[in-house]
Design an enzyme around this catalytic site. Structure first.
Site, mmCIF file in Angstrom:
data_model
loop_
_atom_site.group_PDB
_atom_site.id
_atom_site.type_symbol
_atom_site.label_atom_id
_atom_site.label_comp_id
_atom_site.label_asym_id
_atom_site.label_seq_id
_atom_site.Cartn_x
_atom_site.Cartn_y
_atom_site.Cartn_z
ATOM 1 N NE ARG A 56 -2.494 -0.944 3.330
ATOM 2 C CZ ARG A 56 -3.093 -0.986 4.503
ATOM 3 N NH1 ARG A 56 -4.371 -0.754 4.586
ATOM 4 N NH2 ARG A 56 -2.439 -1.266 5.593
ATOM 5 C CE LYS A 159 4.371 -20.632 10.044
ATOM 6 N NZ LYS A 159 5.223 -19.586 10.584
ATOM 7 C CG ASP A 188 6.750 -25.765 6.497
ATOM 8 O OD1 ASP A 188 7.953 -25.534 6.765
ATOM 9 O OD2 ASP A 188 5.937 -26.129 7.345
ATOM 10 C CG HIS A 189 11.184 -21.246 6.081
ATOM 11 N ND1 HIS A 189 10.267 -20.931 7.033
ATOM 12 C CD2 HIS A 189 12.382 -21.241 6.705
ATOM 13 C CE1 HIS A 189 10.875 -20.749 8.186
ATOM 14 N NE2 HIS A 189 12.170 -20.932 8.023
ATOM 15 C CG HIS A 251 8.257 -24.441 10.465
ATOM 16 N ND1 HIS A 251 7.926 -24.244 9.156
ATOM 17 C CD2 HIS A 251 8.397 -23.199 10.992
ATOM 18 C CE1 HIS A 251 7.875 -22.945 8.897
ATOM 19 N NE2 HIS A 251 8.152 -22.291 10.001
ATOM 20 C CE LYS A 351 9.127 -16.698 17.858
ATOM 21 N NZ LYS A 351 10.026 -16.924 16.731
ATOM 22 C CE LYS A 356 18.019 -19.830 13.485
ATOM 23 N NZ LYS A 356 16.597 -20.092 13.596
HETATM 24 C C1 BG6 Z 1 8.842 -18.820 10.932
HETATM 25 C C2 BG6 Z 1 8.172 -18.394 12.205
HETATM 26 O O1 BG6 Z 1 7.969 -19.610 10.163
HETATM 27 O O2 BG6 Z 1 10.007 -19.575 11.239
HETATM 28 C C3 BG6 Z 1 9.131 -17.576 13.058
HETATM 29 O O3 BG6 Z 1 7.028 -17.613 11.901
HETATM 30 C C4 BG6 Z 1 10.416 -18.341 13.289
HETATM 31 O O4 BG6 Z 1 8.535 -17.232 14.306
HETATM 32 C C5 BG6 Z 1 10.989 -18.855 11.964
HETATM 33 O O5 BG6 Z 1 11.346 -17.450 13.902
HETATM 34 C C6 BG6 Z 1 12.156 -19.792 12.214
HETATM 35 O O6 BG6 Z 1 12.767 -20.114 10.994
HETATM 36 P P1 BG6 Z 1 14.316 -20.524 10.917
HETATM 37 O O7 BG6 Z 1 14.530 -20.832 9.475
HETATM 38 O O8 BG6 Z 1 15.092 -19.335 11.401
HETATM 39 O O9 BG6 Z 1 14.476 -21.706 11.826
#
Ligand code: BG6
Length: 507
Positions: A56, A159, A188-189, A251, A351, A356
């Protein structure tokens, strides 16, 4: 031994027009534009291709290019940034201000899309909806109204697809009224991550594991997807979602599918998706009476992550101080079929955890009889650990004899396949693979309508069960592995979470 990757050029693809709705949003700037630049750099973007940002905001083409340039500076590794190639990529970008819910800007977008660069070969037309799901339906309606949804155009949906089964069905119906199922790509990455695809290679490209991949030999499976970040700038979205909707329904369940599914007939898209669907349909429902024993919700309080103080969830921007949204979930699920009957899958995601780290642990059963004398050391059952990120690796824990003349003393040791050491080079981001799969027309790594709906069907009773109990999530201190109840969840069954091998650098 290392196996350098062959330097074959990426296969050429037809030209495309990628129209990105939500083109100035966080996802577009952090992931989509950097990924498209990297594919362009790899030679996969055919001449005449265009990337059209839409949102927008009343920006000019120049403003959008400047934002994209900044995004590449911020999110592409320095050694991948090449001034001439960045300039060539920016030339491919255009921008149109459009309001998805009114007629504003649509004629301009249609005019642009219907006026391809002269001499260009026929292009693939793709609409990427990186917007709130509430706009998926209205956007598709407008695409049809303005004649933009042509027969072989494709639409990509980010998603979350809905927030429960009914809303997912409503979105699927609305989008399905404009695009046919083969034209719809639900992202779904996690499925685009190298190591996630490697699960298929590990299971079906080796004869070693498959005979053991069942309840006779596997004691249990653990899947952990841990993040150090909090909700960042996405408080508004996240507080309406929570960890179950944001991570588990999509995921983590996709990971369960890849671990649990039968061998597909081939890698053809429908074969793989059919097998994943069978897993989703076999998930045992968690009934209202099991909510307390099979699930744990947590919410972080102020603490420290990676040596720095961080606020609690309720003090994050955009989060109501009375919020009952979970930022952590742990649960125990079962796949009710012949292969997996009685094998628990323990899942957790949250989180503000200490590292990580995403990992799948396959815990094999102990040996059935020991020939070793007392004092030989504790016999630990074999464990296969697939580290999805970071430090992608596959490790197999085995018992070995401790070297030396002191008799038979046993000790666990690991066979370690580190992908970085073995193959070297950069692993493409999941979005690079997935964005080009849409151009290719390959939807193997995307979710079909029935998969999304089956996943909601399983998740919904948990959400309902939580709502009926009116309990606040259990607090945990940021920088710890979640509430103590999540440890009790697995320890009640005489098992423990696999936390012992987190690299020190990740803390
Ligand atoms: C996303 C979530 O689909 O995946 C996020 O909405 C999350 O909250 C992220 O941080 C995590 O992806 P990755 O690839 O960093 O593990």
């Amino acid at each position: 031994m290392s196996y350098p990757r062959p330097t074959v050029a990426a296969p050429a693809l037809p030209p495309f027009d990628y129209t990105v709705f939500g083109g100035t949003g966080d996802l577009a700037l952090r992931k989509l534009l950097p990924a498209l630049y990297l594919r362009d750099k790899a030679g996969q973007v055919a001449e005449g291709s265009r990337i059209i940002g839409v949102s927008r905001s009343p920006l000019s083409r120049g403003d959008f290019r400047a934002k994209a340039e900044q995004a590449i500076r911020d999110h592409v590794p320095a050694d991948e940034r090449d001034t001439a190639l960045v300039a060539r990529f920016l030339e491919r970008l255009d921008y149109v201000p459009v309001n998805a819910t009114t007629d504003e800007g649509w004629s301009e977008l249609a005019e642009l899309l219907n006026t391809p660069p002269s001499g260009r070969e026929p292009a693939v037309r793709i609409f990427y909806l990186a917007t709130s799901p509430s706009l998926f339906g209205p956007t598709c309606d407008q695409l049809r109204a303005f004649g933009l949804a042509i027969p072989d155009s494709r639409v990509v949906l980010e998603k979350p697809i809905g927030r429960d089964l009914a809303s997912a069905q409503a979105i699927n119906d609305q989008v399905g009224a404009v695009f046919s199922e083969p034209q719809i790509y639900r992202i779904d990455h996690y499925l685009g991550k190298e190591t996630v695809q490697n699960l298929l290679a590990l299971r079906f490209g080796n004869s070693l594991f498959e005979p053991l991949w069942n309840a006779d030999h596997i004691d249990h499976v653990q899947i952990t997807v841990a993040e150090t970040v909090g909700v960042e700038e996405r408080g508004g979205y996240y507080d309406q979602s929570g960890a179950l909707r944001d991570m588990v329904q999509n995921h983590l369940l996709q990971l369960v599918c890849l671990v649990g599914m039968e061998c597909p007939i081939s890698l053809a898209q429908e074969s793989v998706r059919d097998e994943k669907l069978k897993v989703l349909r076999s998930l045992k429902a968690i009934g209202a009476d099991e909510i307390g024993s099979c699930t744990v919700r947590g919410q972080y309080r102020a603490g420290a992550v990676a040596g720095g103080a961080v606020p609690g969830y309720l003090d994050e921007p955009g989060i109501p101080s009375s919020s009952g949204t979970e930022t952590f979930v742990a649960l125990k699920l079962e796949i009710d079929n012949w292969r997996w009957a009685g094998v628990p899958f323990y899942l957790r995601s949250g989180k503000r955890l200490p590292a990580k780290m995403s990992e799948i642990v396959i815990q094999f059963r102990p040996i059935r009889h020991s020939i070793f004398p007392q004092g030989a050391g504790e016999l630990q059952a074999n464990r296969l650990i697939v580290r999805l990120q970071p430090d992608e690796s596959i490790r197999l824990h085995l018992m070995t004899k401790e070297p030396g003349p002191g008799g038979m003393r046993l000790r666990p040791a690991a066979l370690n396949l580190s992908f970085a050491q073995t193959f070297g080079g950069r692993f493409p981001d999941a979005y690079e693979r997935l964005l080009m799969d849409v151009v290719r027309g390959n939807s193997t790594l995307f979710m079909r309508r029935d998969e999304v709906e089956a996943a909601w069907q399983w998740a919904e009773p948990i959400l309902d069960g939580w709502a009926a109990r009116h309990e606040m999530p259990k607090p945990y201190i940021a920088g710890t592995w979640g509430p103590s109840q999540s440890i009790a969840l697995i320890e009640r069954d005489g098992r423990t979470w696999h936390d012992d091998e987190i690299p020190a650098a990740a803390f």
